[in-house]
Design a protein around this motif. Structure first.
Motif, PDB file in Angstrom:
ATOM      1  N   LEU A 101       4.169  -1.202   3.427  1.00 54.64           N
ATOM      2  CA  LEU A 101       3.566   0.214   3.438  1.00 54.64           C
ATOM      3  C   LEU A 101       4.463   1.514   3.155  1.00 54.64           C
ATOM      4  O   LEU A 101       5.437   1.413   3.932  1.00 54.64           O
ATOM      5  N   GLU A 102       4.317   2.301   2.118  1.00 59.26           N
ATOM      6  CA  GLU A 102       5.152   3.345   2.083  1.00 59.26           C
ATOM      7  C   GLU A 102       4.480   4.521   2.014  1.00 59.26           C
ATOM      8  O   GLU A 102       3.450   4.807   1.286  1.00 59.26           O
ATOM      9  N   PHE A 103       5.212   5.743   2.544  1.00 59.65           N
ATOM     10  CA  PHE A 103       4.323   6.869   2.293  1.00 59.65           C
ATOM     11  C   PHE A 103       5.123   7.987   1.284  1.00 59.65           C
ATOM     12  O   PHE A 103       6.261   7.670   1.189  1.00 59.65           O
ATOM     13  N   ALA A 104       4.378   8.880   0.922  1.00 56.73           N
ATOM     14  CA  ALA A 104       4.937   9.947  -0.109  1.00 56.73           C
ATOM     15  C   ALA A 104       6.100  10.819   0.594  1.00 56.73           C
ATOM     16  O   ALA A 104       6.043  11.058   1.844  1.00 56.73           O
ATOM     17  N   GLU A 105       6.884  11.116  -0.249  1.00 53.56           N
ATOM     18  CA  GLU A 105       7.725  12.059   0.379  1.00 53.56           C
ATOM     19  C   GLU A 105       7.876  13.583   0.137  1.00 53.56           C
ATOM     20  O   GLU A 105       8.423  14.457   0.358  1.00 53.56           O
ATOM     21  N   THR A 106       6.654  14.118  -0.274  1.00 53.35           N
ATOM     22  CA  THR A 106       6.140  15.386  -0.591  1.00 53.35           C
ATOM     23  C   THR A 106       5.774  16.149   0.583  1.00 53.35           C
ATOM     24  O   THR A 106       5.417  17.351   0.014  1.00 53.35           O
ATOM     25  N   GLU A 107       5.451  15.768   1.511  1.00 51.44           N
ATOM     26  CA  GLU A 107       4.867  16.522   2.554  1.00 51.44           C
ATOM     27  C   GLU A 107       5.553  16.369   4.039  1.00 51.44           C
ATOM     28  O   GLU A 107       6.266  15.430   4.326  1.00 51.44           O
ATOM     29  N   ASN A 108       5.535  17.279   4.814  1.00 48.56           N
ATOM     30  CA  ASN A 108       6.225  17.496   6.089  1.00 48.56           C
ATOM     31  C   ASN A 108       5.217  16.768   7.296  1.00 48.56           C
ATOM     32  O   ASN A 108       4.590  17.688   7.929  1.00 48.56           O
ATOM     33  N   ARG A 109       4.739  15.707   7.155  1.00 50.72           N
ATOM     34  CA  ARG A 109       3.967  14.755   8.094  1.00 50.72           C
ATOM     35  C   ARG A 109       4.698  13.585   8.565  1.00 50.72           C
ATOM     36  O   ARG A 109       5.456  12.942   7.959  1.00 50.72           O
ATOM     37  N   GLY A 110       4.239  13.051   9.913  1.00 48.76           N
ATOM     38  CA  GLY A 110       4.595  11.882  10.277  1.00 48.76           C
ATOM     39  C   GLY A 110       3.785  10.802  10.549  1.00 48.76           C
ATOM     40  O   GLY A 110       2.640  11.113  10.254  1.00 48.76           O
ATOM     41  N   VAL A 169       3.545   2.060  -4.822  1.00 44.42           N
ATOM     42  CA  VAL A 169       4.798   1.516  -4.017  1.00 44.42           C
ATOM     43  C   VAL A 169       6.050   1.500  -4.856  1.00 44.42           C
ATOM     44  O   VAL A 169       5.815   0.610  -5.910  1.00 44.42           O
ATOM     45  N   THR A 170       6.817   2.150  -4.574  1.00 45.73           N
ATOM     46  CA  THR A 170       8.140   2.105  -5.326  1.00 45.73           C
ATOM     47  C   THR A 170       9.223   1.163  -5.012  1.00 45.73           C
ATOM     48  O   THR A 170      10.304   0.958  -5.873  1.00 45.73           O
ATOM     49  N   VAL A 216       1.073  -1.080  -0.099  1.00 46.82           N
ATOM     50  CA  VAL A 216      -0.091  -0.163   0.055  1.00 46.82           C
ATOM     51  C   VAL A 216       0.861   1.355   0.150  1.00 46.82           C
ATOM     52  O   VAL A 216       1.714   1.518   0.766  1.00 46.82           O
ATOM     53  N   ALA A 217       0.472   2.145  -0.976  1.00 43.41           N
ATOM     54  CA  ALA A 217       1.243   3.425  -0.678  1.00 43.41           C
ATOM     55  C   ALA A 217       0.260   4.603  -0.488  1.00 43.41           C
ATOM     56  O   ALA A 217      -0.991   4.471  -0.665  1.00 43.41           O
ATOM     57  N   ILE A 218       0.542   5.361   0.575  1.00 43.88           N
ATOM     58  CA  ILE A 218      -0.035   6.440   1.089  1.00 43.88           C
ATOM     59  C   ILE A 218       0.508   7.746   0.677  1.00 43.88           C
ATOM     60  O   ILE A 218       1.730   8.130   0.797  1.00 43.88           O
ATOM     61  N   LYS A 268       8.734  -8.195   3.962  1.00 38.63           N
ATOM     62  CA  LYS A 268       8.376  -6.635   3.743  1.00 38.63           C
ATOM     63  C   LYS A 268       8.491  -5.895   4.804  1.00 38.63           C
ATOM     64  O   LYS A 268       8.085  -6.261   5.957  1.00 38.63           O
ATOM     65  N   ALA A 269       8.832  -4.677   4.637  1.00 42.77           N
ATOM     66  CA  ALA A 269       8.763  -3.823   5.892  1.00 42.77           C
ATOM     67  C   ALA A 269       8.132  -2.573   5.491  1.00 42.77           C
ATOM     68  O   ALA A 269       7.484  -2.354   4.321  1.00 42.77           O
ATOM     69  N   MET A 270       7.842  -1.479   6.494  1.00 37.26           N
ATOM     70  CA  MET A 270       7.180  -0.276   6.320  1.00 37.26           C
ATOM     71  C   MET A 270       8.545   0.819   6.246  1.00 37.26           C
ATOM     72  O   MET A 270       9.341   0.602   6.944  1.00 37.26           O
ATOM     73  N   ILE A 271       8.159   1.764   5.460  1.00 35.02           N
ATOM     74  CA  ILE A 271       9.018   2.819   5.309  1.00 35.02           C
ATOM     75  C   ILE A 271       8.310   4.106   6.070  1.00 35.02           C
ATOM     76  O   ILE A 271       7.272   4.339   5.662  1.00 35.02           O
ATOM     77  N   LEU A 272       8.924   4.441   6.874  1.00 33.86           N
ATOM     78  CA  LEU A 272       8.373   5.643   7.667  1.00 33.86           C
ATOM     79  C   LEU A 272       8.241   7.008   6.829  1.00 33.86           C
ATOM     80  O   LEU A 272       9.064   7.088   5.815  1.00 33.86           O
ATOM     81  N   PRO A 273       7.291   7.935   6.960  1.00 31.99           N
ATOM     82  CA  PRO A 273       7.282   8.841   6.231  1.00 31.99           C
ATOM     83  C   PRO A 273       8.797   9.638   6.299  1.00 31.99           C
ATOM     84  O   PRO A 273       9.220   9.800   7.316  1.00 31.99           O
ATOM     85  N   LYS A 274       9.131  10.218   5.274  1.00 32.90           N
ATOM     86  CA  LYS A 274      10.681  10.917   5.095  1.00 32.90           C
ATOM     87  C   LYS A 274      10.475  12.461   5.196  1.00 32.90           C
ATOM     88  O   LYS A 274       9.606  13.042   4.213  1.00 32.90           O
ATOM     89  N   VAL A 275      11.021  12.877   6.214  1.00 36.36           N
ATOM     90  CA  VAL A 275      10.906  14.339   6.478  1.00 36.36           C
ATOM     91  C   VAL A 275      12.377  15.230   6.656  1.00 36.36           C
ATOM     92  O   VAL A 275      13.190  14.389   7.549  1.00 36.36           O
TER      93      VAL A 275
END
Length: 173
Positions: free
Chosen positions: A35-44, A28-29, A21-23, A129-136
């Protein structure tokens, strides 16, 4: 309200069918990610607020413990590891006080989602598989008004950033 129900229903349906799942992004890249989050926003990512750890037994569980306002993870069958370090954390839990918890509320992401019986609100069931946290970049500077129990990966310090309600703590392997 109706506008919110459709996306929620789609997310629940997708998590039961897809193993990734991509949020905040279309796909997912990384094939090794559940579970992968977008790198476009400053959110955790905000962890669940837990008022009692009794009954939590699955290693790898990560929570925000409201008894001492710390982010913790469970390892070694009962050993809670403090990720906050600082003792000044705080959180207003009035929004969840006196609410009835749905014991069956759960989303599972992974190839065995339909049969997984691991307790938890969000369970990543794949074992490869793992989860990638939001990158900020510098979350302590760029996340405006962080919530207690928030986690993000600091792309500048290259560390895990954890917010306890008062201060950020940074962890590096």
């Amino acid at each position: 309200m109706k506008k919110q129900l459709l996306p929620i229903a789609i997310l629940i349906a997708v998590t039961g069918v897809k193993s990734q799942v991509a949020i905040g992004k279309p796909t997912v890249t990384n094939a090794s990610v559940s579970l992968e989050f977008a790198e476009t926003e400053n959110r955790g990512l905000i962890l669940p607020y837990v008022e009692t750890k009794a009954g939590i037994t699955d290693n790898g569980t990560i929570i925000y413990d409201t008894t001492d306002h710390k982010v913790k993870y469970l390892k070694d069958s009962g050993m809670w590891t403090d990720l906050s370090v600082d003792n000044t954390g705080t959180a207003n839990i009035l929004i969840q006080t006196n609410k009835t918890e749905s014991a069956t509320a759960k989303s599972v992401i992974g190839s065995s989602a339909a049969t997984d019986n691991t307790p938890g609100i969000l369970v990543l069931s794949d074992t490869n598989k793992a989860m990638i946290l939001p990158k900020v970049a510098s979350p302590h500077l760029n996340i405006i008004n962080p919530a207690p129990g928030m986690m993000a990966y600091d792309t500048v310090k290259r560390q895990l950033a954890v917010y306890n309600g008062k201060v950020w703590t940074f962890w590096k392997p």
